[in-house]
Design a protein around this motif. Structure first.
Motif, short mmCIF file in Angstrom:
data_model
loop_
_atom_site.label_atom_id
_atom_site.label_comp_id
_atom_site.label_asym_id
_atom_site.label_seq_id
_atom_site.Cartn_x
_atom_site.Cartn_y
_atom_site.Cartn_z
N SER B 40 0.85 -1.22 0.05
CA SER B 40 0.13 0.06 -0.03
C SER B 40 0.97 1.35 -0.08
O SER B 40 2.01 1.33 0.35
CB SER B 40 -0.79 0.09 1.25
OG SER B 40 -0.10 0.29 2.34
N ILE B 41 0.36 2.67 -0.60
CA ILE B 41 1.05 3.47 -0.54
C ILE B 41 1.62 4.04 1.08
O ILE B 41 2.83 4.24 1.22
CB ILE B 41 0.34 4.83 -1.13
CG1 ILE B 41 -0.34 4.51 -2.21
CG2 ILE B 41 1.36 5.93 -1.26
CD1 ILE B 41 -1.27 5.43 -2.97
N ASP B 42 0.62 3.68 2.05
CA ASP B 42 1.04 4.17 3.35
C ASP B 42 2.16 3.22 3.83
O ASP B 42 3.05 3.58 4.57
CB ASP B 42 -0.09 3.98 4.17
CG ASP B 42 -1.22 5.06 4.04
OD1 ASP B 42 -1.02 6.29 3.98
OD2 ASP B 42 -2.35 4.71 3.46
N TYR B 45 5.18 4.53 2.22
CA TYR B 45 5.96 6.08 2.95
C TYR B 45 6.24 5.66 4.22
O TYR B 45 7.47 6.28 4.59
CB TYR B 45 4.49 6.61 2.96
CG TYR B 45 4.85 8.21 3.76
CD1 TYR B 45 5.65 8.92 3.38
CD2 TYR B 45 3.89 8.35 4.78
CE1 TYR B 45 6.06 9.99 4.07
CE2 TYR B 45 4.09 9.68 5.45
CZ TYR B 45 5.29 10.61 4.80
OH TYR B 45 5.62 11.83 5.44
N ILE B 66 0.20 -1.53 -6.45
CA ILE B 66 -0.62 -0.85 -5.52
C ILE B 66 -1.99 -0.68 -6.18
O ILE B 66 -2.38 -0.77 -6.99
CB ILE B 66 0.00 0.62 -5.29
CG1 ILE B 66 1.32 0.45 -4.93
CG2 ILE B 66 -0.80 1.47 -4.32
CD1 ILE B 66 2.06 1.79 -4.39
N GLY B 68 -5.94 0.97 -4.98
CA GLY B 68 -6.34 2.19 -4.52
C GLY B 68 -7.44 2.93 -5.30
O GLY B 68 -8.06 2.34 -6.65
N LYS B 89 -4.16 8.59 -4.24
CA LYS B 89 -4.06 9.17 -3.00
C LYS B 89 -3.67 7.97 -1.78
O LYS B 89 -4.39 7.03 -2.03
CB LYS B 89 -4.91 10.13 -2.81
CG LYS B 89 -4.66 11.33 -3.57
CD LYS B 89 -5.59 12.28 -2.76
CE LYS B 89 -5.30 13.90 -3.46
NZ LYS B 89 -6.37 15.17 -3.11
N SER B 90 -3.05 8.47 -0.96
CA SER B 90 -2.63 7.56 0.19
C SER B 90 -3.83 8.13 1.44
O SER B 90 -4.54 9.18 1.28
CB SER B 90 -1.36 7.61 0.78
OG SER B 90 -1.22 8.75 1.50
N ASN B 91 -3.76 7.31 2.74
CA ASN B 91 -4.38 7.75 3.60
C ASN B 91 -3.76 8.92 4.26
O ASN B 91 -4.50 9.84 5.35
CB ASN B 91 -5.04 6.74 4.54
CG ASN B 91 -5.65 5.98 3.93
OD1 ASN B 91 -6.75 5.93 3.16
ND2 ASN B 91 -5.18 4.26 4.31
N GLU B 96 1.10 10.57 -2.30
CA GLU B 96 0.31 9.91 -3.29
C GLU B 96 1.40 8.97 -4.33
O GLU B 96 2.77 9.01 -4.18
CB GLU B 96 0.03 11.20 -4.45
CG GLU B 96 -0.90 12.28 -3.86
CD GLU B 96 -0.97 13.24 -4.81
OE1 GLU B 96 -1.90 14.08 -4.97
OE2 GLU B 96 0.03 13.65 -5.93
#
Lengths: 182, 154
Positions: B40-42, B45, B66, B68, B89-91, B96
């Protein structure tokens, strides 16, 4: 009561300062080099940048692997043999518009500007200076400039076999549209 | 002697042929590659926040997948420099994932997926973030991407 007034004044100034910034994540930087065999050009349209209108501070950051070449092989050589993108993934510029006082950000128009700062490529930081134009149009800014750098200044080694065909000097074109920060 | 001349001509033609093919070979895309990382992007990150050099070394050049909601589609550049981008977009505010697509992926193909759940994969190019510009957030960039699943019916 006094505390509330101080906080309100602080918030007002903070908001005014933030409104002085222009930002983008889709800035365009290209480079071009004329060679005897074939012209080399590449463009990165994912440059992040901020201009602070009150101080003239400007910053750019972009990924080397986001430079797109017309030929995949050129891109491969650029990333692997020249700029070593796996070791030095980013390029940055931190500088200033030295004559920012001559730009009226609240009046549409074209303003000639001078920019000076430090450009980092391939892990090497060098001072660069350039003349350009800042076009104010409502809440947007268009910054454009052209300048040349020497590959040798950034420890980018041209292999001996192609030394005669690849120019040590490359021309960089900056063409960035900003929007006023919310 | 004639045999040697013929052999030389064949070798020269072969060398030129290989060079020509190399020069004009098509760009490698993620569509024909199996995703090496599904994340996931999160989480990506979080890995970069912990140690960005280690995270970059771990994910660079890998085909990363990914999923989303597709936030927006952008077309940037002109002519042969024109590229299509899809942004997830991430949370985390400002973080992004930006996937660039090969020329063959039309903008309309991507535009139809905005606000829908998608699964994308692409070659990891890096994390475009600078601590001196926190206002801009950060963007994970992926090249030569592909849509591997679009749940447009959802």
């Amino acid at each position: 009561m006094n505390k509330i007034i101080v906080l309100a004044v602080f918030a007002l100034f903070a908001s005014a300062a933030s409104a002085q910034k222009y930002m983008t994540k889709t800035g365009k930087i290209s480079f071009f080099s004329k060679t005897k065999v074939e012209d080399i050009s590449a463009t990165n349209t994912s440059i992040s940048s901020i201009i602070d209108a009150s101080t003239g501070d400007m910053k750019f950051v972009g990924l080397m692997k986001s430079f797109k070449f017309p030929k995949p092989l050129m891109e491969e050589h650029f990333n692997e043999n020249y700029v070593e993108s796996d070791k030095f993934p980013k390029t940055t510029f931190v500088g200033k518009i030295t004559n920012v006082s001559e730009v009226n950000f609240s009046k549409d128009g074209k303003y000639p500007v001078q920019v000076a700062g430090i450009l980092e490529i391939h892990g090497v930081k060098k001072n660069v200076e350039s003349k350009g134009t800042l076009t104010v149009k409502g809440n947007t800014l268009l910054a454009d400039t052209k300048f040349s750098i020497l590959l040798s200044d950034y420890n980018i080694i041209i292999p001996t076999a192609v030394k005669k065909t690849i120019n040590n000097s490359i021309e960089i074109t900056v063409d960035v549209d900003y929007s006023k920060a919310p | 002697m004639k045999k040697i001349i013929y052999l030389l001509i064949v070798i020269i033609l072969a060398v030129f042929g290989v060079a020509y093919w190399q020069w004009n070979k098509p760009r490698e895309t993620a569509s024909s590659k199996k995703a090496e990382v599904v994340i996931s992007i999160d989480s990506l990150y979080s890995a970069f926040q912990t140690n960005d050099s280690l995270a970059f070394a771990k994910y660079q050049n890998k085909v990363v997948q990914i999923s989303g909601i597709l936030d927006r589609v952008e077309v940037q550049g002109e002519g042969e420099n024109r590229s299509n981008f899809a942004i997830l977009k991430s949370n985390t505010e400002g973080i992004e994932a930006k996937f660039s697509f090969p020329d063959t992926t039309t903008n309309s193909e991507l535009s139809g997926l905005v606000s829908k759940k998608v699964v994308l994969k692409g070659f990891f190019a890096g994390f475009n973030y600078d601590a001196m510009m926190p206002e801009l957030g950060g963007t994970f960039e992926f090249n030569q991407s592909a849509i591997i699943q679009n749940n447009s019916h959802e």
